[in-house]
Scaffold this motif. Structure first.
Motif, PDB file in Angstrom:
ATOM      1  N   GLU A 152       0.819  -1.209   0.000  1.00 37.38           N
ATOM      2  CA  GLU A 152       0.000   0.000   0.000  1.00 37.38           C
ATOM      3  C   GLU A 152       0.858   1.266   0.000  1.00 37.38           C
ATOM      4  OE1 GLU A 152      -2.659  -0.264   3.283  1.00 37.38           O
ATOM      5  OE2 GLU A 152      -3.509  -2.195   2.665  1.00 37.38           O
ATOM      6  N   LEU A 153       2.175   1.135  -0.179  1.00 33.50           N
ATOM      7  CA  LEU A 153       3.025   2.317  -0.265  1.00 33.50           C
ATOM      8  C   LEU A 153       2.730   3.089  -1.534  1.00 33.50           C
ATOM      9  CD1 LEU A 153       6.510   0.873   0.827  1.00 33.50           C
ATOM     10  CD2 LEU A 153       4.889   2.150   2.227  1.00 33.50           C
ATOM     11  N   ASP A 154       2.900   4.427  -1.470  1.00 30.10           N
ATOM     12  CA  ASP A 154       2.686   5.201  -2.689  1.00 30.10           C
ATOM     13  C   ASP A 154       3.776   4.846  -3.703  1.00 30.10           C
ATOM     14  OD1 ASP A 154       4.967   7.259  -2.757  1.00 30.10           O
ATOM     15  OD2 ASP A 154       4.167   7.595  -0.757  1.00 30.10           O
ATOM     16  N   PRO A 155       3.496   5.007  -5.007  1.00 33.29           N
ATOM     17  CA  PRO A 155       4.432   4.548  -6.054  1.00 33.29           C
ATOM     18  C   PRO A 155       5.845   5.123  -5.922  1.00 33.29           C
ATOM     19  CG  PRO A 155       2.302   5.085  -7.000  1.00 33.29           C
ATOM     20  CD  PRO A 155       2.230   5.517  -5.579  1.00 33.29           C
ATOM     21  N   GLU A 156       5.960   6.412  -5.548  1.00 34.58           N
ATOM     22  CA  GLU A 156       7.293   7.010  -5.445  1.00 34.58           C
ATOM     23  C   GLU A 156       8.112   6.336  -4.350  1.00 34.58           C
ATOM     24  OE1 GLU A 156       9.474  11.272  -4.353  1.00 34.58           O
ATOM     25  OE2 GLU A 156       7.284  11.155  -4.513  1.00 34.58           O
ATOM     26  N   LEU A 157       7.505   6.130  -3.171  1.00 35.61           N
ATOM     27  CA  LEU A 157       8.208   5.499  -2.064  1.00 35.61           C
ATOM     28  C   LEU A 157       8.504   4.038  -2.389  1.00 35.61           C
ATOM     29  CD1 LEU A 157       9.379   5.556   0.724  1.00 35.61           C
ATOM     30  CD2 LEU A 157       7.076   5.306   1.679  1.00 35.61           C
ATOM     31  N   ALA A 158       7.548   3.360  -3.008  1.00 35.08           N
ATOM     32  CA  ALA A 158       7.784   1.962  -3.390  1.00 35.08           C
ATOM     33  C   ALA A 158       8.963   1.856  -4.355  1.00 35.08           C
ATOM     34  CB  ALA A 158       6.524   1.371  -4.027  1.00 35.08           C
ATOM     35  N   GLY A 159       9.074   2.806  -5.264  1.00 33.87           N
ATOM     36  CA  GLY A 159      10.192   2.800  -6.200  1.00 33.87           C
ATOM     37  C   GLY A 159      11.526   2.975  -5.503  1.00 33.87           C
ATOM     38  N   LEU A 160      11.556   3.842  -4.492  1.00 33.26           N
ATOM     39  CA  LEU A 160      12.797   4.037  -3.730  1.00 33.26           C
ATOM     40  C   LEU A 160      13.174   2.770  -2.964  1.00 33.26           C
ATOM     41  CD1 LEU A 160      12.287   7.645  -2.300  1.00 33.26           C
ATOM     42  CD2 LEU A 160      14.012   6.920  -3.960  1.00 33.26           C
ATOM     43  N   VAL A 161      12.184   2.094  -2.381  1.00 36.83           N
ATOM     44  CA  VAL A 161      12.451   0.860  -1.644  1.00 36.83           C
ATOM     45  C   VAL A 161      13.003  -0.204  -2.585  1.00 36.83           C
ATOM     46  CG1 VAL A 161      11.411  -1.022  -0.324  1.00 36.83           C
ATOM     47  CG2 VAL A 161      10.746   1.345   0.149  1.00 36.83           C
ATOM     48  N   PHE A 162      12.394  -0.334  -3.770  1.00 33.94           N
ATOM     49  CA  PHE A 162      12.898  -1.296  -4.762  1.00 33.94           C
ATOM     50  C   PHE A 162      14.321  -0.940  -5.191  1.00 33.94           C
ATOM     51  CE2 PHE A 162       8.501  -2.805  -6.100  1.00 33.94           C
ATOM     52  CZ  PHE A 162       8.730  -4.093  -5.648  1.00 33.94           C
ATOM     53  N   GLU A 163      14.593   0.339  -5.376  1.00 32.46           N
ATOM     54  CA  GLU A 163      15.935   0.763  -5.786  1.00 32.46           C
ATOM     55  C   GLU A 163      16.959   0.413  -4.713  1.00 32.46           C
ATOM     56  OE1 GLU A 163      18.386   4.821  -7.115  1.00 32.46           O
ATOM     57  OE2 GLU A 163      16.204   4.891  -6.794  1.00 32.46           O
ATOM     58  N   LEU A 164      16.603   0.628  -3.436  1.00 28.55           N
ATOM     59  CA  LEU A 164      17.503   0.284  -2.346  1.00 28.55           C
ATOM     60  C   LEU A 164      17.764  -1.224  -2.321  1.00 28.55           C
ATOM     61  CD1 LEU A 164      19.025   1.262   0.202  1.00 28.55           C
ATOM     62  CD2 LEU A 164      16.916   0.846   1.494  1.00 28.55           C
ATOM     63  N   ALA A 165      16.731  -2.018  -2.568  1.00 27.38           N
ATOM     64  CA  ALA A 165      16.890  -3.475  -2.570  1.00 27.38           C
ATOM     65  C   ALA A 165      17.753  -3.936  -3.737  1.00 27.38           C
ATOM     66  CB  ALA A 165      15.519  -4.146  -2.628  1.00 27.38           C
ATOM     67  N   GLU A 166      17.635  -3.277  -4.889  1.00 27.21           N
ATOM     68  CA  GLU A 166      18.451  -3.645  -6.048  1.00 27.21           C
ATOM     69  C   GLU A 166      19.909  -3.260  -5.849  1.00 27.21           C
ATOM     70  OE1 GLU A 166      16.573  -1.699  -9.282  1.00 27.21           O
ATOM     71  OE2 GLU A 166      14.834  -3.061  -9.334  1.00 27.21           O
ATOM     72  N   ARG A 167      20.149  -2.132  -5.179  1.00 31.06           N
ATOM     73  CA  ARG A 167      21.525  -1.683  -4.977  1.00 31.06           C
ATOM     74  C   ARG A 167      22.244  -2.591  -3.997  1.00 31.06           C
ATOM     75  NH1 ARG A 167      22.793   4.589  -4.213  1.00 31.06           N
ATOM     76  NH2 ARG A 167      21.779   4.461  -6.272  1.00 31.06           N
ATOM     77  N   HIS A 168      21.557  -3.108  -3.001  1.00 34.73           N
ATOM     78  CA  HIS A 168      22.159  -4.026  -2.030  1.00 34.73           C
ATOM     79  C   HIS A 168      21.551  -5.409  -2.260  1.00 34.73           C
ATOM     80  CE1 HIS A 168      24.017  -0.616  -0.016  1.00 34.73           C
ATOM     81  NE2 HIS A 168      22.852   0.004  -0.105  1.00 34.73           N
ATOM     82  N   ASP A 169      20.612  -5.794  -1.470  1.00 38.36           N
ATOM     83  CA  ASP A 169      19.766  -6.961  -1.663  1.00 38.36           C
ATOM     84  C   ASP A 169      18.562  -6.752  -0.755  1.00 38.36           C
ATOM     85  OD1 ASP A 169      20.082  -8.671   0.965  1.00 38.36           O
ATOM     86  OD2 ASP A 169      22.114  -8.096   0.389  1.00 38.36           O
ATOM     87  N   PRO A 170      17.443  -7.449  -0.997  1.00 37.37           N
ATOM     88  CA  PRO A 170      16.233  -7.171  -0.222  1.00 37.37           C
ATOM     89  C   PRO A 170      16.422  -7.321   1.291  1.00 37.37           C
ATOM     90  CG  PRO A 170      15.673  -8.426  -2.174  1.00 37.37           C
ATOM     91  CD  PRO A 170      17.172  -8.371  -2.125  1.00 37.37           C
ATOM     92  N   LEU A 171      17.142  -8.362   1.736  1.00 37.73           N
ATOM     93  CA  LEU A 171      17.316  -8.561   3.168  1.00 37.73           C
ATOM     94  C   LEU A 171      18.123  -7.430   3.787  1.00 37.73           C
ATOM     95  CD1 LEU A 171      17.101 -10.146   5.776  1.00 37.73           C
ATOM     96  CD2 LEU A 171      19.067 -11.531   5.030  1.00 37.73           C
ATOM     97  N   THR A 172      19.251  -7.076   3.176  1.00 37.05           N
ATOM     98  CA  THR A 172      20.087  -5.992   3.710  1.00 37.05           C
ATOM     99  C   THR A 172      19.318  -4.683   3.735  1.00 37.05           C
ATOM    100  OG1 THR A 172      22.107  -7.066   2.911  1.00 37.05           O
ATOM    101  CG2 THR A 172      22.240  -4.707   3.387  1.00 37.05           C
ATOM    102  N   ALA A 173      18.575  -4.409   2.666  1.00 33.60           N
ATOM    103  CA  ALA A 173      17.803  -3.176   2.596  1.00 33.60           C
ATOM    104  C   ALA A 173      16.761  -3.121   3.717  1.00 33.60           C
ATOM    105  CB  ALA A 173      17.117  -3.067   1.234  1.00 33.60           C
ATOM    106  N   TYR A 174      16.060  -4.222   3.938  1.00 36.59           N
ATOM    107  CA  TYR A 174      15.000  -4.206   4.946  1.00 36.59           C
ATOM    108  C   TYR A 174      15.571  -4.137   6.354  1.00 36.59           C
ATOM    109  CZ  TYR A 174      10.383  -4.955   6.909  1.00 36.59           C
ATOM    110  OH  TYR A 174       9.203  -4.799   7.584  1.00 36.59           O
ATOM    111  N   GLU A 175      16.673  -4.843   6.607  1.00 39.15           N
ATOM    112  CA  GLU A 175      17.280  -4.782   7.931  1.00 39.15           C
ATOM    113  C   GLU A 175      17.808  -3.379   8.234  1.00 39.15           C
ATOM    114  OE1 GLU A 175      17.330  -6.978  10.498  1.00 39.15           O
ATOM    115  OE2 GLU A 175      15.904  -8.072   9.239  1.00 39.15           O
ATOM    116  N   PHE A 176      18.248  -2.650   7.207  1.00 42.59           N
ATOM    117  CA  PHE A 176      18.645  -1.259   7.401  1.00 42.59           C
ATOM    118  C   PHE A 176      17.457  -0.443   7.909  1.00 42.59           C
ATOM    119  CE2 PHE A 176      18.575   3.056   5.673  1.00 42.59           C
ATOM    120  CZ  PHE A 176      19.760   3.575   6.167  1.00 42.59           C
ATOM    121  N   LEU A 177      16.294  -0.629   7.293  1.00 43.06           N
ATOM    122  CA  LEU A 177      15.099   0.111   7.714  1.00 43.06           C
ATOM    123  C   LEU A 177      14.653  -0.325   9.112  1.00 43.06           C
ATOM    124  CD1 LEU A 177      13.039   0.087   4.387  1.00 43.06           C
ATOM    125  CD2 LEU A 177      14.543   1.888   5.279  1.00 43.06           C
ATOM    126  N   ILE A 178      14.769  -1.612   9.432  1.00 40.19           N
ATOM    127  CA  ILE A 178      14.404  -2.101  10.758  1.00 40.19           C
ATOM    128  C   ILE A 178      15.310  -1.484  11.811  1.00 40.19           C
ATOM    129  CG2 ILE A 178      14.309  -4.134  12.250  1.00 40.19           C
ATOM    130  CD1 ILE A 178      12.026  -3.993  10.265  1.00 40.19           C
TER     131      ILE A 178
END
Length: 582
Positions: free
Chosen positions: A99-125
């Motif tokens: 349910e994230l807005d498209p702009e924020l979702a795009g940034l989250v995907f970009e962060l996951a692509e630059r690192h990996d999904p697990l590393t990106a999410y643990e950074f946010l946690i």
């Protein structure tokens, strides 16, 4: 409140590569420093665009990483929605939509692509837990790992009925984990963290005591860090609940409801680890239930840890003869003693047990400090005193100058470019939670202990050698041994020993890191300035830095020994095992 992304003082310090004290000085000295747009008087929030504009105006270098951009966009929605947005980011990374807005979702995907999904999410946690440290109760990682090791073996299902953001469920290597939490937001965060690790999991939201999502299901092990002192836990409506096999928990003893709930969900001979408030071992209201747990052989150990007690329980099997003793251990000063003591107890060779019949004849007071072995108290006092006296260290003899030396300087970044230093980090996806390879962790660097992590063989592991300088966010050490690998969140600096002294480098890195605020300002180590000196002069500096490091370790050791010495002295003088010298 502004709708711009916001930052707090720690965020500003991190962006500018300075300590929080510098940010406080800017606010006092510069009338045009941006005013807070939200937060509180003690924790104000500032508009990120305004801060960036101010930093540019004053020529102060800063860098906003992609991770910080994503985090600040999440923070812009306000603290009330922050947890839900972090949870939605996890849904996005695991299911591909949210349910994230498209702009924020795009940034989250970009962060996951630059690192990996697990590393990106643990950074946010990590940022989420830091921002809500007062609202969220998170089990200490060291304690969580210990609890899992004590009750779980590879291959069995693990349940945590009060899982929070999943700390206890991340530790076991289990084919299936089950979790429930009162907070739907926390449950979704836990589910995402587990899925990103490839763990099969069922995580439900809801009140485990009132609305058990796993009624009738049995796990091989249960771990739990329940909420303490919750008076409205359902006493009136659950009076006849079949879970109260060992007695109806008193209204003021909700933790005893959690203990019995956990026992309900473990298979016969399965183990349970529950963190409890220290008072639960002795409160009069819970005496009958403690006695019943002991008689049945369900309660096997009470271990005092810093801030709480750990109860270890075992679900009795039909017809099984209950044990005659229980392990009671005070591990507040040395948590590493718990695992060997528990193994010795399970193998019927422990000398730290108390007879159950003696407890039942008294007040069923299982407070560990009360049951310390008195016959060893005098010997323990003498040994601790000798260790305390031997641990003293001498500070370096430093000359005081009227004026600071004016020396040519360089930076760590320049030394790397010149080939005097090589900086490397552990693989980004590395996990130190099991395997045959010894791993140096951030806690090991902080406390000066041997490598405590374990990892399986994987590509890109960094071997640590004697003479390497290893840095965490808050500590720096020169390695005197090798034969292990670098752990997550650490940086290794390998010097050309013909031209650079490792203790010299470590001292300046440590000083620069100390000027940044631990946890809130991760300084750029490459900007660390140090003088250009001959190797002989570097060695002199390095020896002084090494003596200071030894002094710090000695102070840490003597502080712990001093607390133990005081406790033993008080106990011995009051119970007659010690006597003042004439």
């Amino acid at each position: 409140m502004s709708h711009d992304p916001t930052v707090n003082a720690g965020d500003i310090a991190r962006l500018a590569g300075v300590g929080r004290a510098a940010v406080s000085n800017w606010r006092r000295r510069h009338d045009d420093f941006p005013l807070p747009v939200g937060g509180t008087a003690n924790q104000p929030l500032f508009s990120l665009p305004q801060i960036e504009s101010w930093l540019r105006r004053y020529g102060k270098s800063y860098q906003v990483s992609l991770g910080d951009r994503v985090w600040q966009r999440l923070r812009a929605a306000g603290d009330l929605r922050l947890g839900e947005l972090v949870a939605q980011a996890g849904v996005l990374l695991t299911k591909g939509h949210s349910e994230l807005d498209p702009e924020l979702a795009g940034l989250v995907f970009e962060l996951a692509e630059r690192h990996d999904p697990l590393t990106a999410y643990e950074f946010l946690i990590e940022r989420y837990l830091e921002a809500h440290s007062r609202q969220l109760s998170v089990t200490r990682e060291e304690t969580a790992d210990l609890m899992v090791r004590l009750v779980h073996t590879d291959g069995g299902t693990v349940l945590d009925p009060a899982c929070g953001v999943g700390t206890l469920l991340l530790a076991p290597r289990a084919p299936m984990v089950l979790g429930q939490d009162l907070s739907g937001t926390s449950a979704r965060i836990t589910a995402a963290r587990l899925r990103l690790r490839g763990v099969e999991a069922r995580v439900e939201a809801g009140d485990s005591i009132r609305h058990d999502a796993f009624a009738g299901e049995k796990a091989d092990a249960v771990v739990c860090d329940p909420p303490f002192n919750e008076r409205s836990w359902g006493y009136e409506e659950l009076t006849g609940d079949p879970r109260w096999e060992y007695g109806l928990p008193p209204r003021g003893e909700p933790e005893l409801a959690w203990v019995q709930h956990c026992l309900t969900h473990v298979r016969p001979r399965g183990l349970v680890a529950v963190l409890m408030p220290p008072a639960a071992a002795s409160r009069k209201a819970g005496r009958r239930i403690r006695a019943n747990l002991l008689r049945a052989g369900a309660l096997r150990a009470v271990v005092a840890l810093p801030g709480s007690d750990l109860w270890l329980l075992r679900r009795p099997a039909a017809g099984e003869r209950p044990p005659s003793d229980v392990l009671i251990l005070d591990a507040t000063a040395d948590q590493s003693a718990v695992e060997p003591a528990w193994r010795a107890y399970l193998e019927d060779r422990s000398d730290q047990t108390v007879r159950i019949i003696d407890l039942l004849a008294d007040e069923v007071d299982m407070t560990p400090a009360r049951h310390q072995r008195r016959d060893d108290l005098g010997r323990a006092f003498t040994e601790t005193r000798d260790l305390f006296l031997a641990a003293a260290a001498t500070p370096p003899d430093l000359k005081v100058l009227d004026q600071p030396l004016d020396q040519p300087v360089t930076t760590v970044g320049d030394l790397i470019k010149e080939g005097l230093v090589t900086a490397v980090q552990a693989p980004p996806k590395m996990a130190a939670d099991g395997g045959d390879v010894a791993v140096l962790t951030a806690d090991d660097i902080t406390h000066g202990t041997a490598p405590s992590g374990r990892a399986g063989p994987q590509h890109g592991l960094v071997e640590v050698r004697p003479g390497d300088v290893v840095a965490s966010y808050s500590s720096v050490r020169v390695m005197t041994a090798g034969g292990f690998v670098l752990g997550p969140h650490l940086t290794l600096y390998r010097v050309d020993a013909r031209r650079l002294d490792p203790d010299f480098l470590a001292g300046f890195l440590r000083a620069a890191g100390g000027r940044a605020t631990t946890g809130s300002s991760r300084f750029d180590a490459r900007r660390t300035r140090l003088p250009r000196l001959s190797l002989a002069d570097q060695t002199a500096y390095g020896e002084a830095f090494r003596q200071l490091a030894v002094l710090e370790d000695a102070l840490r050791e003597t502080s712990a020994l001093g607390q133990t010495l005081i406790r033993l002295g008080l106990d011995g003088l009051t119970d007659g095992h010690l006597h003042p010298q004439s």
